[in-house]
Enzyme design. Structure first.
Site, PDB file in Angstrom:
ATOM      1  N   GLU B  50       0.918  -1.206   0.112  1.00  0.00           N
ATOM      2  CA  GLU B  50      -0.083  -0.165  -0.071  1.00  0.00           C
ATOM      3  C   GLU B  50       0.813   1.298  -0.050  1.00  0.00           C
ATOM      4  OE1 GLU B  50      -2.432   0.042   3.571  1.00  0.00           O
ATOM      5  OE2 GLU B  50      -3.566   1.606   2.757  1.00  0.00           O
ATOM      6  N   LYS B 121      -9.189   2.681  -2.603  1.00  0.00           N
ATOM      7  CA  LYS B 121      -9.440   2.031  -1.224  1.00  0.00           C
ATOM      8  C   LYS B 121     -11.004   2.402  -0.919  1.00  0.00           C
ATOM      9  CE  LYS B 121      -7.247   1.381   3.007  1.00  0.00           C
ATOM     10  NZ  LYS B 121      -6.103   1.617   3.977  1.00  0.00           N
ATOM     11  N   CYS B 157      -5.609  -3.074   1.596  1.00  0.00           N
ATOM     12  CA  CYS B 157      -5.646  -3.273   3.075  1.00  0.00           C
ATOM     13  C   CYS B 157      -7.055  -3.545   3.673  1.00  0.00           C
ATOM     14  CB  CYS B 157      -4.749  -2.066   3.470  1.00  0.00           C
ATOM     15  SG  CYS B 157      -3.935  -2.633   5.287  1.00  0.00           S
TER      16      CYS B 157
END
Lengths: 577, 577
Positions: B50, B121, B157
């Site tokens: 990330e 994300k 994530c």
């Protein structure tokens, strides 16, 4: 009103009070006491600030299930206590943490011993000093209560700062008054933003807005109040003075409501009524307060005094100690402390070294005399010599030892005598790392950590002039204001040996720190490229020191503290890219 | 695969690398270098952690428009540089901050010199140490890329930790592989959570998951890697060792995809293709790594070593200095430092006072000898006497002056010789305020600030036993482990004079601090009410000291630091309510 066509009058009371974080019992007792006064004054509706019961901001206390349950229980008990005290007829809007399944930043409408309605804050600020997404689930229901024939919508703080949400819904469904309860921290010039904002929302809602904000200090934050009522047409019906804890009254005439032409909103709308009918106001009309805006320096001085006073008193201290160097920073901090807790509770220590000028001591002593502070001298040579002899120090290491001996001395006096130590560093120094960690940076609180050096001078001049205008002796010696600033850690040292002059420094810092401008942008605005790049490197390199600096009151758009969260370990270098 | 029916093999490379926050150029260069190695090894797809380009977490750097623009520009340049270096055929997944209008935590799929797809994300963590709602706007689009006949979805994530979102969509639309790129900080036992979590998501997605995590230290955080690939049926196909920076390869056999029976999702689905056809793998098969899980103490020791090493080296230090008292805390910190940067770069200073026992010095000297550290003694009596004589100190003030003279001495050696000062306090002390601010609390980094005292002993015993098992001399003197802990600030002083024994203390603290249990809940679990209430008061009252404590590596569920944000000024008192 739809149901009677007549103009109604509601006696509104705004409780601009100082809540205490974590003191659920004390805050509830304050609500009861205030309600008693408001009822005696004939109020129909009494509104308190955001999170009245828990204080604001409660931060990670909200993560504790026991704390949330206690807040909920304190609200239920408060509703019962109000009724038991014969105050049930007064409608009370009070903020609390609701925990009925999900944690909420909530406002309760309490009447006749019951919580008649609960509103959950819809816009949760998660920028600057705010972390509300960390704690709360946003609400999605519009809540309006009819009381004495007036339709009153509930909203909380950030709801008024963001488009979309309850004000638009109010306009669509039709209400007479929107109550907005706040924990809105002070920032320079923020009061200039609030009024036009509220005027816009009043037009959007087609209703008056009663904005009530807390006052007082809480760690890094200062709340300035500035509570007000704005009519549907934008007229200011009441505006409370900043920083003053009091209840402010307004006889709000509620005009016939405009017909609602908008489509019904998609949101859930909850409407309840107290079943109290509209009655004409029989009491003599109350004149509303219209406080003048304060001059900029008076407002900043007020914020710093309140922030310092509440940090000292809410943490159980009665006195403070600080190093008084004869310089402008310690002079302003001492004068602030005298204004906050009285000069008799201020202990100024002169800590002269071999490099201290004579005027350092005489200016410090004169200041102490003028503000009525205790004053003593502790020469640091014996301790400094012991370090220098044991360790063979020279240069920077020796300079820093002087500052650290001073810090250790102040902490020893704190331990021995129970004073809170005040750190005297300003924002400009803190920005570029022009301070000694564990030296002049020691302290439980740093009153001017968010005040740039140029503003420190400006405040000193204002404070003196303000005293003179009242026929008082100006507290700050003229010499402390006029002499060139020096850390006096080596012979003949001046701040300008290492730093640009403060006018230039503060102009660059305001852009780099407060406004997050890059080096390229600042240079494009006309500043020297090498100077800007060097200052940016100094600021970036001092992050580790700032992380260990004591808290102090935020007065700027971006203060060092939870407002600004930069990595210590960072390879990012601002450049002209 | 829908289009060929055959089983395909994709050579996958997981780059478990150590990115550096803010070093956009360096991180991009590292990507290029790693891509070269992966292409040489015949990889088809190379995935980085990330925010590869910016490092993780960049915190408030993201608020600077210039930083966001630089991240975006670095990605575009990287795509071109990869192609120019002849690496265009390798598909590369890289994390960066996207700023095409709104700031996004993004993953780019780079192929043949172009950014073929961008995924934003969707789940932004805003709890614990995370503030991602402060920086980013969540994405709402599912992104899958067909490469060599394999449909690959991108996720980041937190997307894997929350229900709803791209894994459910993957199951509904049908893909073969979900790449999940991470900046997932180490916590004790967190690696036990990751595997079952990924197995559940693989089943939900009906696809294999390639989980790649960063390694290294960044201020308070340590990243342990633990990258892995889990098959659709939950089988572990690859698991990388923790804390080791390397590229891990897997020949992923992609089975024929199950028919999709679910309703189409409401979300936006973006599908693109590299237009590279599936080809059979011709290279010899690569065996995949299956690292054993580390014992608990080894894992914690590894996290502390990495956190300390990266703080020192990424901040440009080459050596550290610490006070060595002969006690267990400073012994463990010194041993960690020797493991992190080599004993020759560790400077241990014995700072004996009148109250120091003889074994304080001999134990410290023996430790230094065993770990190969520099050692010297600086008696503090001359400096302490100068303070005591000048100020007439007794009691607590005198005790604290000893600690502050030690702190000032270490800082002077740091100034004179350029070492980073390490603070040696443990989590139990920090919790109850059993430390002297500006005394033993001084330092740029505090390696064991998140390690409870009982774990400090456990780690010391483990480190010695581990050394013995390799035929090496145990580094930590047995006497430092076995003697009763004492601050040695007055004659015969023991920690147990003021505190309960550490087994009890740590058990209560784990509940009160790490798990946010209230006093009532802890007492209900069988602990003594007075002890628990007293400890809760001590913890609450030490908040101001912790706020000025140096950073140190987080190893627990809740570390002191940005993980735990409590007000200093608080009237909340835990009780039996």
């Amino acid at each position: 009103m739809e149901d009677n066509g007549a103009v109604t009058t509601l006696r509104l009371a705004l409780a601009q009070v100082n809540c205490r974080v974590g003191d659920l019992g004390g805050n509830a007792a304050m609500v009861l006491e205030t309600a008693h006064a408001a009822a005696t004054a004939g109020a129909d509706l009494l509104a308190f600030p955001e999170l009245t019961i828990t204080g604001y901001p409660p931060e990670d206390l909200v993560l504790r299930p026991g704390f949330r349950a206690a807040s909920q229980a304190a609200l239920e008990k408060l509703a019962a206590d109000l009724a038991a005290a014969g105050l049930g007829e007064l409608a009370v809007v009070v903020g609390y943490v609701d925990d009925d399944g999900l944690p909420r930043n909530a406002a309760a409408f309490v009447h006749r011993g019951a919580v008649l309605a609960r509103y959950f804050k819809q816009h949760l600020p998660n920028y600057g000093v705010f972390d509300e997404r960390r704690y709360f689930i946003p609400g999605d229901t519009f809540v309006a209560v009819r009381h004495k024939g007036v339709d009153i919508a509930l909203t909380i703080c950030e709801d008024v700062w963001q488009d979309g949400g309850p004000f638009a819904v109010a306009g669509a469904v039709g209400v007479d008054l929107v109550v907005n309860i706040n924990g809105s921290p002070y920032e320079r010039n923020k009061d200039d933003l609030r009024l036009p904002l509220l005027q816009g929302r009043a037009a959007e809602a087609g209703a008056a807005i009663a904005y009530v904000n807390t006052v007082g200090g809480q760690d890094e934050l200062v709340f300035d109040g500035d509570s007000m009522v704005v009519a549907r047409d934008g007229a200011v019906l009441l505006r409370a003075p900043q920083f003053v804890e009091d209840v402010y009254y307004l006889d709000l005439e509620v005009p016939e409501r405009l017909p609602v032409h908008l489509a019904a909103p998609a949101t859930v709308v909850e409407r309840v009524t107290t079943e109290v009918a509209a009655v004409a106001l029989t009491a003599p009309a109350l004149p509303a307060v219209h406080a003048d805006r304060m001059p900029d320096e008076a407002e900043v001085w007020g914020a710093l005094v309140v922030g310092l006073r509440d940090y000292v008193t809410k943490n159980g201290f009665r006195s403070v100690v600080l190093g008084m160097s004869g310089g402008i920073d310690s002079a302003v901090v001492a004068a602030l402390a005298a204004d906050a807790i009285g000069g008799a509770n201020v202990h100024g220590i002169s800590l002269p070294s071999a490099y201290s000028s004579d005027h350092s001591r005489s200016d410090a002593e004169l200041l102490a005399e003028r503000i009525g502070a205790h004053y003593r001298e502790v020469p640091i040579a014996p301790m400094v010599d012991a370090f220098v002899d044991s360790l063979g120090l020279t240069g920077l290491a020796e300079e820093n030892v002087q500052a650290r001996v001073r810090g250790t001395t102040l902490m020893a006096l704190s331990n021995a005598e129970g004073h809170l130590v005040l750190a005297t560093g300003n924002k400009s120094e803190l920005a570029v790392g022009y301070s000694t960690i564990y030296g002049d940076a020691v302290g439980g609180f740093a009153p001017i950590k968010d005040v740039p050096k140029t503003l420190v001078w400006q405040l000193a001049r204002w404070r003196n002039a303000d005293a003179a205008s009242r026929g008082e002796l100006p507290p700050i010696p003229e010499n402390s204001i006029s002499k060139p600033p020096s850390a006096e850690l080596r012979p003949g040292q001046l701040d300008t040996d290492s730093l640009p002059d403060y006018e230039l420094l503060d102009a660059v810092l305001e852009r780099y720190v407060d406004r997050d401008q890059g080096v390229a942008e600042i240079v494009a605005a006309g500043f020297d490229a090498d100077t800007v790049a060097r200052l940016a490197r100094l600021v970036d390199g001092a992050e580790w020191k700032r992380r260990q600096y004591p808290p102090g009151p935020k007065i700027s758009f971006k203060a060092f503290g939870k407002d600004r969260r930069l990595p210590i370990t960072s390879a990012w270098r601002e450049g002209l890219r």
